[in-house]
Enzyme design. Sequence first.
Site, mmCIF file in Angstrom:
data_model
loop_
_atom_site.group_PDB
_atom_site.id
_atom_site.type_symbol
_atom_site.label_atom_id
_atom_site.label_comp_id
_atom_site.label_asym_id
_atom_site.label_seq_id
_atom_site.Cartn_x
_atom_site.Cartn_y
_atom_site.Cartn_z
ATOM 1 N N ASN A 29 0.809 -1.216 0.000
ATOM 2 C CA ASN A 29 0.000 0.000 0.000
ATOM 3 C C ASN A 29 0.850 1.277 0.000
ATOM 4 O OD1 ASN A 29 -2.385 1.388 0.025
ATOM 5 N ND2 ASN A 29 -2.932 0.909 2.148
ATOM 6 N N HIS A 114 -14.246 -5.290 10.325
ATOM 7 C CA HIS A 114 -14.066 -4.040 11.058
ATOM 8 C C HIS A 114 -15.383 -3.308 11.281
ATOM 9 C CE1 HIS A 114 -9.770 -3.612 9.159
ATOM 10 N NE2 HIS A 114 -9.951 -4.773 9.753
ATOM 11 N N ARG A 139 -13.739 -6.302 14.995
ATOM 12 C CA ARG A 139 -12.773 -5.311 15.470
ATOM 13 C C ARG A 139 -13.478 -3.972 15.569
ATOM 14 N NH1 ARG A 139 -7.766 -2.735 12.125
ATOM 15 N NH2 ARG A 139 -9.378 -1.201 11.680
ATOM 16 N N TYR A 151 -6.945 6.630 12.941
ATOM 17 C CA TYR A 151 -6.769 5.398 12.183
ATOM 18 C C TYR A 151 -8.018 4.505 12.296
ATOM 19 C CZ TYR A 151 -6.127 0.632 11.344
ATOM 20 O OH TYR A 151 -6.377 -0.619 10.886
ATOM 21 N N ASP A 203 -7.437 -2.488 17.538
ATOM 22 C CA ASP A 203 -6.103 -2.255 16.948
ATOM 23 C C ASP A 203 -5.561 -0.908 17.429
ATOM 24 O OD1 ASP A 203 -3.876 -2.084 15.321
ATOM 25 O OD2 ASP A 203 -4.935 -2.535 13.447
ATOM 26 N N HIS A 205 -2.593 0.141 16.463
ATOM 27 C CA HIS A 205 -1.840 0.586 15.293
ATOM 28 C C HIS A 205 -0.467 1.173 15.621
ATOM 29 C CE1 HIS A 205 -1.863 1.787 10.936
ATOM 30 N NE2 HIS A 205 -2.537 0.661 10.906
ATOM 31 N N GLU A 229 -4.299 -5.353 19.298
ATOM 32 C CA GLU A 229 -3.351 -5.497 18.186
ATOM 33 C C GLU A 229 -2.332 -4.369 18.143
ATOM 34 O OE1 GLU A 229 -5.459 -6.195 14.575
ATOM 35 O OE2 GLU A 229 -3.914 -5.270 13.336
ATOM 36 N N GLU A 255 1.667 -7.518 11.316
ATOM 37 C CA GLU A 255 1.262 -7.226 9.935
ATOM 38 C C GLU A 255 2.364 -6.540 9.129
ATOM 39 O OE1 GLU A 255 -2.275 -4.898 10.871
ATOM 40 O OE2 GLU A 255 -1.271 -3.078 10.217
ATOM 41 N N ARG A 276 0.424 -12.032 13.091
ATOM 42 C CA ARG A 276 -0.462 -11.451 12.079
ATOM 43 C C ARG A 276 0.194 -11.309 10.712
ATOM 44 N NH1 ARG A 276 -4.564 -9.521 11.289
ATOM 45 N NH2 ARG A 276 -4.081 -7.310 11.180
ATOM 46 N N HIS A 305 -2.909 -10.918 8.274
ATOM 47 C CA HIS A 305 -3.411 -9.599 7.892
ATOM 48 C C HIS A 305 -4.302 -9.746 6.653
ATOM 49 C CE1 HIS A 305 -2.012 -5.251 6.748
ATOM 50 N NE2 HIS A 305 -3.044 -5.222 7.548
ATOM 51 N N ASP A 309 -6.174 -3.597 1.357
ATOM 52 C CA ASP A 309 -5.014 -3.273 0.519
ATOM 53 C C ASP A 309 -4.151 -4.480 0.169
ATOM 54 O OD1 ASP A 309 -4.687 -1.823 3.419
ATOM 55 O OD2 ASP A 309 -2.846 -2.881 2.930
ATOM 56 N N GLU A 332 -8.458 -12.059 9.201
ATOM 57 C CA GLU A 332 -9.023 -10.718 9.020
ATOM 58 C C GLU A 332 -9.670 -10.646 7.640
ATOM 59 O OE1 GLU A 332 -7.737 -6.046 9.400
ATOM 60 O OE2 GLU A 332 -6.182 -7.476 8.866
ATOM 61 N N TRP A 395 2.420 6.246 12.461
ATOM 62 C CA TRP A 395 1.040 6.163 11.964
ATOM 63 C C TRP A 395 0.559 4.736 12.137
ATOM 64 C CZ3 TRP A 395 -1.736 3.408 8.224
ATOM 65 C CH2 TRP A 395 -3.093 3.810 8.110
HETATM 66 C C1 CS2 Z 1 -4.548 -2.636 9.619
HETATM 67 C C2 CS2 Z 1 -4.451 -2.158 8.240
HETATM 68 O O1 CS2 Z 1 -5.963 -4.333 8.960
HETATM 69 C C3 CS2 Z 1 -5.301 -3.877 9.876
HETATM 70 O O2 CS2 Z 1 -5.227 -4.352 10.974
HETATM 71 O O3 CS2 Z 1 -3.735 -2.238 10.609
HETATM 72 O O4 CS2 Z 1 -5.662 -1.573 7.879
HETATM 73 C C4 CS2 Z 1 -3.286 -1.240 7.882
HETATM 74 O O5 CS2 Z 1 -3.462 0.022 8.398
HETATM 75 C C5 CS2 Z 1 -3.201 -1.167 6.381
HETATM 76 O O6 CS2 Z 1 -3.061 -2.459 5.864
HETATM 77 C C6 CS2 Z 1 -2.065 -0.299 5.919
HETATM 78 O O7 CS2 Z 1 -1.932 -0.393 4.548
HETATM 79 MG MG MG Z 2 -3.652 -3.732 12.159
#
Ligand code: CS2
Ligand code: MG
Length: 395
Positions: A29, A114, A139, A151, A203, A205, A229, A255, A276, A305, A309, A332, A395
């Site tokens: 991504n 999600h 989630r 996020y 999450d 993040h 997560e 991830e 993950r 993961h 994306d 996921e 991020w």
């Molecule tokens: C994420 C993603 O799916 C998840 O748990 O943390 O959405 C992540 O932010 C993206 O794959 C980034 O490209």
């Molecule tokens: Mg994640």
Amino acid sequence: MLTSPGRNYVTLKVTTDDGIVGWGDATVNGRELAVASYLRDHIAPLLVGLDADRIEDTWQYLYRGVYWRRGPITMAAIGAVDLALWDIKGKALNQPVYQLLGGKVRDRLLAYTHATGWSTPELLESVDAIRERGFTAIRAQSGVPGLDSVYGVQRHRDAYEPASRGAKPVVEVWDTEAYLRHAPVMLAEVRDHVGPELKLLHDAHHRLTPIEAARLGKELEPLRLFWLEDVTPAENQQALDLVRQHTTTPLAIGEVFNTIWDCKDLIIGQKIDYVRTCVMHAGGISHVRRIFDLANLYQVKGAPHGPSDVSPLTMAASVHLGISNPAGAIQEYMGYPREVSEVFHVSYELVDGYLVPGEAPGLGVEFDEQAAAGFPFESAYLPVARDRDGSMHDW
Ligand code: CS2
Ligand code: MG
């Protein structure tokens, strides 16, 4: 090939001498062109003349045979080749890939998706809608009072996409204290709303320091999360020692990892509960099944993961692996923009919150090149985050 049906994807096509076509996903991504170049300029010329039957040897050639190893671009490119070769082998033998991996060890693979809402009432609505679709694992992410963007949530929209089109990343303002004040309250409301049985995930993040993560995990214990997560940035694995000392909230991470070397200490040290690692980003089925096998020895579970994306080709590979490997616990399934189904025709299915691979030979996903050409690539980036004082945050 680069295409953008609602968002960008990089797809690899491998054709054998006898005309069998294998498809692989290579999407990283926001860095799509880098991996496309790695494949086109550095890998494609090496594949010409190799025996497509020799999946493992090709993997070794592209990984071990190369001095500059690992990293997200290299491993995604190797992952794409690996997926395409498993697809070819399945088609050549007229078997779905899970059969080649030893057959099913479970009838269906638990999936989570999600729920997202800017406010808690919006989030609860999203949770209810997802439960109606049959999901038993969700989630939950919400906005944070005082912040304009967070996020996992899109303000004024019920769908969330992490990347946005444009020549530069969007800059978001982040405030950890505001998040830490809000997240436990929001998650407690979700738990109250859904009752004790729903598998509830969250999450963070990669945004917290070790002590912040420890505090959050401890505070969330009464909510009995399925997992928390990515509490801390993934590079500093020692951080998880401190988190573990303070909380029994299960931890999921990985991830952004791309080889077994990134997760072996976490697995052997039992510092995480779920690994993950993404099936394509970590070198494909051939490598991630080794991560799963290691994890299985230590009662760590595999939970790849599966955001929007990575393309349905990666999703299919994850389902084939998860259904055939004892470590596969949960997958996921974020879901895809509507246009994706015009380009990727999938045979896996989502039934009552579980994924099943389908019986089509290979990975069971066909890529429609003509349809894909109707969605040209557009530059897009993940956002970046800055603290209130203007300094960069993870991020
Ligand atoms: C994420 C993603 O799916 C998840 O748990 O943390 O959405 C992540 O932010 C993206 O794959 C980034 O490209
Ligand atoms: Mg994640």
